[in-house]
Write a protein that holds these residues in place. Structure first.
Motif, PDB file in Angstrom:
ATOM      1  N   ASN A 127       0.838  -1.197   0.000  1.00 32.70           N
ATOM      2  CA  ASN A 127       0.000   0.000   0.000  1.00 32.70           C
ATOM      3  C   ASN A 127       0.873   1.247   0.000  1.00 32.70           C
ATOM      4  O   ASN A 127       2.062   1.183   0.333  1.00 32.70           O
ATOM      5  CB  ASN A 127      -0.884   0.005   1.250  1.00 32.70           C
ATOM      6  N   PRO A 128       0.306   2.411  -0.378  1.00 30.95           N
ATOM      7  CA  PRO A 128       1.074   3.658  -0.269  1.00 30.95           C
ATOM      8  C   PRO A 128       1.637   3.813   1.144  1.00 30.95           C
ATOM      9  O   PRO A 128       0.901   3.756   2.141  1.00 30.95           O
ATOM     10  CB  PRO A 128       0.033   4.735  -0.588  1.00 30.95           C
ATOM     11  N   ALA A 129       2.939   4.002   1.245  1.00 26.66           N
ATOM     12  CA  ALA A 129       3.631   3.932   2.531  1.00 26.66           C
ATOM     13  C   ALA A 129       3.106   4.937   3.548  1.00 26.66           C
ATOM     14  O   ALA A 129       2.868   4.598   4.720  1.00 26.66           O
ATOM     15  CB  ALA A 129       5.131   4.130   2.312  1.00 26.66           C
ATOM     16  N   SER A 130       2.940   6.190   3.120  1.00 22.58           N
ATOM     17  CA  SER A 130       2.525   7.213   4.083  1.00 22.58           C
ATOM     18  C   SER A 130       1.125   6.927   4.610  1.00 22.58           C
ATOM     19  O   SER A 130       0.861   7.060   5.816  1.00 22.58           O
ATOM     20  CB  SER A 130       2.574   8.593   3.428  1.00 22.58           C
ATOM     21  N   LEU A 131       0.223   6.504   3.724  1.00 25.00           N
ATOM     22  CA  LEU A 131      -1.148   6.194   4.138  1.00 25.00           C
ATOM     23  C   LEU A 131      -1.163   4.998   5.083  1.00 25.00           C
ATOM     24  O   LEU A 131      -1.829   5.019   6.124  1.00 25.00           O
ATOM     25  CB  LEU A 131      -2.009   5.914   2.903  1.00 25.00           C
ATOM     26  N   ALA A 132      -0.409   3.953   4.716  1.00 22.08           N
ATOM     27  CA  ALA A 132      -0.358   2.755   5.563  1.00 22.08           C
ATOM     28  C   ALA A 132       0.187   3.088   6.947  1.00 22.08           C
ATOM     29  O   ALA A 132      -0.322   2.590   7.969  1.00 22.08           O
ATOM     30  CB  ALA A 132       0.502   1.687   4.896  1.00 22.08           C
ATOM     31  N   GLY A 133       1.212   3.927   7.005  1.00 23.63           N
ATOM     32  CA  GLY A 133       1.789   4.304   8.291  1.00 23.63           C
ATOM     33  C   GLY A 133       0.815   5.075   9.152  1.00 23.63           C
ATOM     34  O   GLY A 133       0.720   4.835  10.367  1.00 23.63           O
ATOM     35  N   ASP A 134       0.074   5.997   8.530  1.00 23.63           N
ATOM     36  CA  ASP A 134      -0.894   6.791   9.288  1.00 23.63           C
ATOM     37  C   ASP A 134      -2.038   5.922   9.815  1.00 23.63           C
ATOM     38  O   ASP A 134      -2.490   6.100  10.957  1.00 23.63           O
ATOM     39  CB  ASP A 134      -1.450   7.912   8.410  1.00 23.63           C
ATOM     40  N   VAL A 135      -2.512   4.989   8.987  1.00 30.67           N
ATOM     41  CA  VAL A 135      -3.582   4.082   9.441  1.00 30.67           C
ATOM     42  C   VAL A 135      -3.077   3.222  10.590  1.00 30.67           C
ATOM     43  O   VAL A 135      -3.770   3.033  11.603  1.00 30.67           O
ATOM     44  CB  VAL A 135      -4.096   3.204   8.276  1.00 30.67           C
ATOM     45  N   ALA A 136      -1.851   2.692  10.453  1.00 27.57           N
ATOM     46  CA  ALA A 136      -1.268   1.873  11.519  1.00 27.57           C
ATOM     47  C   ALA A 136      -1.150   2.665  12.817  1.00 27.57           C
ATOM     48  O   ALA A 136      -1.367   2.118  13.915  1.00 27.57           O
ATOM     49  CB  ALA A 136       0.092   1.348  11.076  1.00 27.57           C
ATOM     50  N   GLY A 137      -0.834   3.951  12.704  1.00 22.59           N
ATOM     51  CA  GLY A 137      -0.733   4.792  13.892  1.00 22.59           C
ATOM     52  C   GLY A 137      -2.066   4.941  14.600  1.00 22.59           C
ATOM     53  O   GLY A 137      -2.134   4.890  15.835  1.00 22.59           O
ATOM     54  N   ILE A 138      -3.143   5.121  13.824  1.00 24.17           N
ATOM     55  CA  ILE A 138      -4.488   5.230  14.415  1.00 24.17           C
ATOM     56  C   ILE A 138      -4.856   3.927  15.113  1.00 24.17           C
ATOM     57  O   ILE A 138      -5.364   3.924  16.243  1.00 24.17           O
ATOM     58  CB  ILE A 138      -5.525   5.592  13.327  1.00 24.17           C
ATOM     59  N   LEU A 139      -4.575   2.795  14.450  1.00 22.53           N
ATOM     60  CA  LEU A 139      -4.910   1.495  15.034  1.00 22.53           C
ATOM     61  C   LEU A 139      -4.133   1.255  16.324  1.00 22.53           C
ATOM     62  O   LEU A 139      -4.684   0.747  17.310  1.00 22.53           O
ATOM     63  CB  LEU A 139      -4.623   0.381  14.025  1.00 22.53           C
ATOM     64  N   GLU A 140      -2.872   1.623  16.325  1.00 18.24           N
ATOM     65  CA  GLU A 140      -2.051   1.418  17.517  1.00 18.24           C
ATOM     66  C   GLU A 140      -2.534   2.282  18.675  1.00 18.24           C
ATOM     67  O   GLU A 140      -2.621   1.830  19.819  1.00 18.24           O
ATOM     68  CB  GLU A 140      -0.588   1.733  17.195  1.00 18.24           C
ATOM     69  N   THR A 141      -2.885   3.531  18.367  1.00 18.97           N
ATOM     70  CA  THR A 141      -3.334   4.456  19.411  1.00 18.97           C
ATOM     71  C   THR A 141      -4.609   3.962  20.089  1.00 18.97           C
ATOM     72  O   THR A 141      -4.760   4.057  21.316  1.00 18.97           O
ATOM     73  CB  THR A 141      -3.568   5.849  18.807  1.00 18.97           C
TER      74      THR A 141
END
Length: 680
Positions: A127-141
């Protein structure tokens, strides 16, 4: 991109059959259903296929059947449901115990973001790296809140965004888009997993004296591991009485000879369970002697007859005579299957003091019943009951730790309840995800994330307190078979979209054009809008509406709608009433008079056939006919026969004897003057 530049909201739309208002609202409605129907990249070995969002489920499965494959989740509206809509709602259907939900079968999605960028989201993490990272951050939080509010064990989906599924499958961004209801991006293509067709199917039909007995039985039967346990009740199957298309099914089920209150359809697939053959499962079912009586069906045709009643459940219910209808609003609640008897008992306890009757049908094996209270949305007191029921059911769902939107979506109807269902932390996660994908709030605004003002379940109703359709004419036809009035039959159209199916007859003009206004639903909606004054650009009489002309003129009055629409909307009779009112007011048009005089014109035309045929084929005559009569010059006209059929017949030798009696041959206008070869 143009919509983004102009700050115009976008609402993506499939078949428009959703029950929560997900595909309506203020903004530019983009219809993926008409054009985006490509099926490509079928890989039989890998069991994958790529589809456009407008591909209809039944059409896809028909193309896959020769290869022994199908798409697993099977919604009841499969004859018109689009794959884009199924992905957007994360739909499932009857066979959730075997196939799960739509999101379980999505490999990748091509989507357009609100700014017009096209990106690909995949299951495997590419997936687009920046988008995937931001989604992962929301899930982790928000991971602790996700686990608390969305615990495992619910066969269908939780409301709102798929945080629980995305958390369980790190890197799989398709899980965020499935079930997002067009609020994050627009799906333009999807790669899907396929499953093998069952080798054989069998159906056990169990009859019960009450809904409560059937609910308890649905729990007791789960250890047999059926592919589906579906429930229908008397309020539903009573609507099949007198309907020709359901007569064989009623006879098979002995619904008239041996009445019951409730029926369970228990289906088994051959090869589904490794250590038990289909015959063993059927024998185990029969040995339990559950219910008033049982019927075991192994023939495909008989099974399809019974499934036909279940699949028509919604449309059968809403065809109920009178202004009070079984309505949506609480129909999508899912609880854990073992909790279903207690949940239904609580619902019945809630509805009884209100004097409200309800139908309970749907997916008992998955803990989801489509409960539809009978409410008259023309009455203020009934709307108040509707509000009370919706509020109480939302609280009840939270108590059972279920979902208020198991497969139909949140949409307009349920967004107001989401904050209480998810809690403040998951609502904060939802807003963060929405802002990440759609920072300006252009995608299907007001759904999942409340707008300002927020949608409420008892507003934006089709009718509303005191609503009444006034006709600018005195109806003549009685509509005596069912609804007893013009408006009564018009209001039978509930938008279920059975007229959008791609097979059989209804509606011929829609099958050719795929234009919404050509479907029975589109025509009924146009009539309603014209009579309610919603189409007027100038103060015209409703009968003068150009939109009404566009809807009704191509209608063939073939009456396929009356026979095939489960709600029996009789468009031919509605059209006849409207045309009669116009002719009574204005008189017939010149074109109508000319066509009505076809027999007289036939006698004249055939007397000088060569001259008349040659004259009618000239450009200036065709141009004149177009201007005066409205007959397009490009349309071919029937030619006149040089020898009329009746003249040919009169010269024909008579038989000397007629041992079987006299035969009458009727030669109509067209055979007599235009096509005598047919008569000969």
């Amino acid at each position: 991109r143009l919509a983004a530049e102009a700050d115009i909201p976008i609402i993506t739309r499939g078949a428009g059959t959703g029950l929560a208002g997900g595909a309506i609202g203020r903004g530019l409605v983009v219809d993926f259903y008409r054009h985006n129907r490509q099926i490509t990249n079928l890989n039989i070995d890998a069991r994958t296929v790529r589809v456009g969002p407008g591909v209809v489920l039944d059409v896809l499965n028909a193309s896959l059947r020769p290869h022994g494959l199908q798409f697993g989740p099977d919604v009841a509206t499969s004859s018109r449901a689009s794959l884009g809509g199924m992905i957007a709602n994360n739909s499932s259907g009857a066979h959730t115990p075997v196939y799960g939900i739509t999101g379980d079968h999505v490999r990748s999605l091509d989507v357009v973001l609100p700014d017009g960028r096209l990106i690909t989201l995949t299951r495997d993490g590419a997936n687009p790296a920046s988008l995937a990272g931001d989604v992962a951050g929301i899930l982790e939080t928000y991971a602790p809140a996700i686990r608390e509010r969305m615990p495992p064990g619910l066969p269908k989906r939780y409301p709102g965004y798929g945080f629980d599924r995305a958390l369980a499958r790190p890197g799989d961004l398709t899980q965020i888009l499935t079930g997002s209801e067009g609020t994050l991006a627009a799906i333009v293509s999807a790669e899907l997993d396929l499953v093998p067709l069952p080798a054989r199917r069998a159906l056990g039909v169990l009859f019960f004296a009450s809904v409560a007995d059937a609910m308890q039985a649905s729990v007791e039967l789960r250890d047999l591991r059926p592919a589906a346990i579906e429930h229908i009740d008397r309020l539903l199957f009573d609507q099949t009485a007198g309907q020709l298309q359901f007569k064989r099914a009623r006879d098979l089920l002995l619904l008239d000879e041996s009445p019951c209150e409730s029926i369970l359809l228990v289906e088994f697939f051959a090869g589904q369970v490794e250590d038990r053959q289909l015959e063993d499962q059927l024998a185990a079912l029969a040995a339990r002697r559950i219910g008033l009586r049982q019927l075991i069906l192994t023939g495909e045709q008989e099974q399809q007859l019974v499934w036909g009643i279940r699949k028509a459940g919604l449309t059968l219910l809403t065809s109920r005579k009178g202004p009070a209808k079984p309505i949506a609003g609480i129909e999508d609640v899912v609880v854990r299957p073992e909790h279903l008897p207690a949940f239904v008992a609580a619902l019945q306890e809630l509805l009884a003091p209100l004097g409200v009757e309800a139908s309970y049908y749907g997916h008992a094996a998955a803990g989801l019943l489509h409960v539809r209270p009978v409410i008259d949305l023309h009455r203020a007191d009934d709307i108040a009951k509707f509000r009370h029921i919706a509020d109480e059911v939302a609280a009840l769902t939270k108590q059972f730790r279920g979902s208020i939107a198991g497969e139909h979506g949140v949409g307009i109807a349920r967004t107001e309840y989401l904050a209480d269902q998810l809690g403040p932390e998951l609502m904060a996660a939802s807003r963060a995800l929405k802002k990440l994908f759609d920072p300006r709030g252009l995608m299907n605004p007001g759904k999942i994330i409340p707008g300002d003002p927020p949608y409420r379940i008892d507003t934006n109703l089709r009718y509303g307190a005191g609503h009444r359709i006034e006709t600018p004419f005195q109806p003549v036809l009685g509509f005596v078979e069912r609804d007893e009035s013009f408006v009564g039959n018009l209001e039978q159209c509930n938008g279920n979209g059975a007229c959008l199916k791609n097979v059989a007859t209804m509606c011929p003009t829609y099958l050719v054009t795929h234009e919404e206004i050509m479907a029975t639903r589109g025509r009924a909606n146009t009539i309603r809008a014209a009579l309610e004054g919603r189409l007027r650009r100038v103060p015209l009489d409703a009968l003068d509406s150009p939109e009404l002309d566009a809807a009704l003129s191509p209608c063939l009055s073939c009456k396929a709608c009356k026979n095939e629409c489960p709600s029996n909307v009789d468009l031919a009779q509605l059209k006849a009433e409207l045309l009669h009112a116009r002719v009574r007011r204005d008189g017939p048009s010149l074109a109508d008079r000319a066509i009505a005089a076809s027999d007289l014109l036939g006698r004249i035309g055939s007397a000088a056939a060569p001259l008349v045929n040659a004259t009618f084929s000239t450009g200036w005559v065709r141009g004149l006919m177009e201007r005066v009569l409205g007959i397009d010059r490009r349309r071919s006209l029937p030619t006149y026969a040089e020898e009329r059929f009746d003249h040919w017949f009169a010269r024909r030798p008579r038989a000397s004897s007629a041992p079987r009696g006299r035969v009458v041959l009727w030669d109509d206008t067209w055979v007599r003057y235009h096509e005598p070869d047919i008569g000969r």
